[in-house]
Design a protein around this motif. Structure first.
Motif, PDB file in Angstrom:
ATOM      1  N   ALA A 303       0.801  -1.267   0.067  1.00 45.63           N
ATOM      2  CA  ALA A 303       0.096  -0.035   0.041  1.00 45.63           C
ATOM      3  C   ALA A 303       0.727   1.084  -0.051  1.00 45.63           C
ATOM      4  O   ALA A 303       0.334   2.526   0.046  1.00 45.63           O
ATOM      5  CB  ALA A 303      -0.888  -0.082   1.028  1.00 45.63           C
ATOM      6  N   ASN A 304       2.049   1.107  -0.087  1.00 50.27           N
ATOM      7  CA  ASN A 304       3.047   2.312  -0.179  1.00 50.27           C
ATOM      8  C   ASN A 304       2.729   3.157  -1.351  1.00 50.27           C
ATOM      9  O   ASN A 304       3.022   4.420  -1.409  1.00 50.27           O
ATOM     10  CB  ASN A 304       4.461   1.790  -0.070  1.00 50.27           C
ATOM     11  N   VAL A 305       2.308   2.345  -2.302  1.00 53.02           N
ATOM     12  CA  VAL A 305       1.901   2.944  -3.811  1.00 53.02           C
ATOM     13  C   VAL A 305       0.760   4.113  -3.446  1.00 53.02           C
ATOM     14  O   VAL A 305       1.067   5.214  -4.061  1.00 53.02           O
ATOM     15  CB  VAL A 305       1.401   1.894  -4.472  1.00 53.02           C
ATOM     16  N   ILE A 306      -0.037   3.935  -2.275  1.00 51.92           N
ATOM     17  CA  ILE A 306      -1.025   4.975  -2.207  1.00 51.92           C
ATOM     18  C   ILE A 306      -0.295   6.047  -1.481  1.00 51.92           C
ATOM     19  O   ILE A 306      -0.506   7.414  -2.075  1.00 51.92           O
ATOM     20  CB  ILE A 306      -2.059   4.490  -1.343  1.00 51.92           C
ATOM     21  N   ASP A 307       0.577   5.932  -0.709  1.00 50.99           N
ATOM     22  CA  ASP A 307       1.327   7.019   0.011  1.00 50.99           C
ATOM     23  C   ASP A 307       2.100   7.881  -1.235  1.00 50.99           C
ATOM     24  O   ASP A 307       2.120   9.058  -1.128  1.00 50.99           O
ATOM     25  CB  ASP A 307       2.213   6.594   1.069  1.00 50.99           C
ATOM     26  N   GLN A 308       2.738   7.132  -1.928  1.00 52.15           N
ATOM     27  CA  GLN A 308       3.533   7.809  -2.970  1.00 52.15           C
ATOM     28  C   GLN A 308       2.649   8.550  -3.958  1.00 52.15           C
ATOM     29  O   GLN A 308       3.077   9.806  -4.280  1.00 52.15           O
ATOM     30  CB  GLN A 308       4.297   6.794  -3.955  1.00 52.15           C
ATOM     31  N   LEU A 309       1.386   8.083  -4.389  1.00 52.62           N
ATOM     32  CA  LEU A 309       0.447   8.863  -5.110  1.00 52.62           C
ATOM     33  C   LEU A 309      -0.009  10.075  -4.396  1.00 52.62           C
ATOM     34  O   LEU A 309      -0.098  11.254  -5.144  1.00 52.62           O
ATOM     35  CB  LEU A 309      -0.488   7.902  -5.716  1.00 52.62           C
ATOM     36  N   LEU A 314       0.016  15.956  -3.688  1.00 54.92           N
ATOM     37  CA  LEU A 314       0.234  17.257  -2.832  1.00 54.92           C
ATOM     38  C   LEU A 314       1.286  18.193  -3.341  1.00 54.92           C
ATOM     39  O   LEU A 314       1.153  19.302  -3.207  1.00 54.92           O
ATOM     40  CB  LEU A 314       0.835  16.663  -1.256  1.00 54.92           C
ATOM     41  N   LYS A 315       2.438  17.637  -4.183  1.00 56.85           N
ATOM     42  CA  LYS A 315       3.175  18.555  -4.792  1.00 56.85           C
ATOM     43  C   LYS A 315       2.517  19.485  -5.745  1.00 56.85           C
ATOM     44  O   LYS A 315       2.835  20.350  -5.966  1.00 56.85           O
ATOM     45  CB  LYS A 315       4.353  17.750  -5.647  1.00 56.85           C
ATOM     46  N   THR A 316       1.399  18.994  -6.391  1.00 57.57           N
ATOM     47  CA  THR A 316       0.682  19.609  -7.306  1.00 57.57           C
ATOM     48  C   THR A 316      -0.086  20.783  -6.839  1.00 57.57           C
ATOM     49  O   THR A 316      -0.600  21.841  -7.318  1.00 57.57           O
ATOM     50  CB  THR A 316      -0.268  18.574  -8.290  1.00 57.57           C
ATOM     51  N   GLN A 317      -0.398  20.511  -5.350  1.00 62.11           N
ATOM     52  CA  GLN A 317      -1.037  21.450  -4.647  1.00 62.11           C
ATOM     53  C   GLN A 317      -0.466  22.662  -4.310  1.00 62.11           C
ATOM     54  O   GLN A 317      -0.824  23.861  -3.772  1.00 62.11           O
ATOM     55  CB  GLN A 317      -1.798  20.802  -3.480  1.00 62.11           C
TER      56      GLN A 317
END
Length: 319
Positions: A303-309, A314-317
């Motif tokens: 589920a780390n894939v969710i954290d990475q996404l 957040l970077k785009t925000q």
């Protein structure tokens, strides 16, 4: 005396760790036995070949109970009828797959999903209601409750959820709020709706907007327990080579959902990905894919894939 006490604690700790490693303690002690499978890392791999992923058509991700004592999933047979399969964990061993005690013998059952406390199981079924005359009963949401080592008799959920024609894939948040897919008028496409839990039952369901429900196909929602993210499947144009892919959106401070993001090549492929579900301990993402052949199998990934996404979003925000 102090040394004896310290030594006793060390022995107890080592015993507990050994029992956990061998799968003899329930998940309340911190671990679910995922059928003895080696945990995946950051690339999706086949789950439980020959047990869950078989020559049959697996039509849902596995639903593990929070205490790790049982798991259920859906198999679609050659006549396109859906049936639930259950395994139970006791004395360090999993039972063989078998229909649960509440399984219907003459109607479809689909999409098992546990409540946060693990005592209630929700599922979709075409079993008839007492006053229903439709020969091919509509797919509605039902529930059963754990009773001893088995289950109570199934009961249909709040009729408020029947505002839409049928209830397909679904997911229930820790708050009791429920997210489910439903067919649009004409039955050609599916969209996703949300119904808030109330003291009386549920508020009337509302179609999700914000780029989630569109004129295209959206199905199989999975809502995070705290409702911070939503995963669903769609055939929208940004899919890999035009395929049905899994997408994720995050809850913004405003309460609105972010624009859905394709979950990327770690999860998706040029084939079909469906039926997302995160394990109750939050460690793994399960989903179905036909990348290995004509019929869908079950895959899992950290589920780390969710954290990475989420970090990417957040970077785009901040721009």
């Amino acid at each position: 005396m102090k040394n004896m006490f310290t030594s006793s604690k060390t022995v107890l700790y080592l015993c507990v760790m050994w029992l956990l490693a061998m799968g003899h303690l329930p998940a309340a002690f911190g671990q679910i036995n995922y059928l003895g499978q080696e945990p995946p890392q950051n690339q999706a791999v086949l789950f439980a070949k020959g047990v869950v992923s078989t020559d049959a058509y697996e039509h849902s991700a596995p639903a593990f109970s929070p205490d790790g004592s049982r798991v259920l999933w859906t198999i679609m047979r050659s006549d396109y009828t859906g049936h639930l399969v259950e395994m139970t964990f006791a004395k360090g061993q999993w039972s063989k797959p078998a229909p649960p005690s509440f399984a219907s013998t003459d109607a479809d059952d689909y999409y098992p999903s546990f409540a946060a406390d693990g005592q209630t199981l929700y599922f979709g079924s075409r079993r008839k209601l007492p006053n229903e005359t439709d020969k091919n009963g509509k797919l509605r949401l039902w529930k059963v409750t754990r009773q001893g080592t088995g289950w109570t008799a199934p009961v249909p959920m709040d009729t408020t959820l029947w505002l839409f024609k049928e209830n397909f894939g679904h997911s229930v948040a820790q708050s009791g709020n429920i997210y489910f897919s439903f067919p649009e008028e004409g039955g050609k496409m599916l969209d996703i709706a949300y119904a808030q839990k109330t003291k009386e039952g549920f508020a009337p369901p509302q179609r999700l907007s914000g780029g989630i429900s569109t004129e295209r196909y959206e199905d199989g929602p999975f809502i995070a327990p705290d409702e911070s993210y939503l995963i669903f499947e769609s055939d929208r144009p940004e899919g890999m080579e035009g395929s049905i892919d899994l997408y994720i959106c995050f809850k913004q401070k405003s309460g609105e959902w972010s624009k859905p993001l394709n979950m990327g090549p770690e999860v998706n492929s040029k084939f079909t990905e469906r039926f997302a579900k995160v394990s109750p301990d939050g460690k793994y993402l399960f989903f179905g894919s036909n990348r290995g052949g004509a019929l869908a199998d079950i895959y899992w990934i950290s589920a780390n894939v969710i954290d990475q996404l989420k970090k990417e979003w957040l970077k785009t925000q901040k721009r």
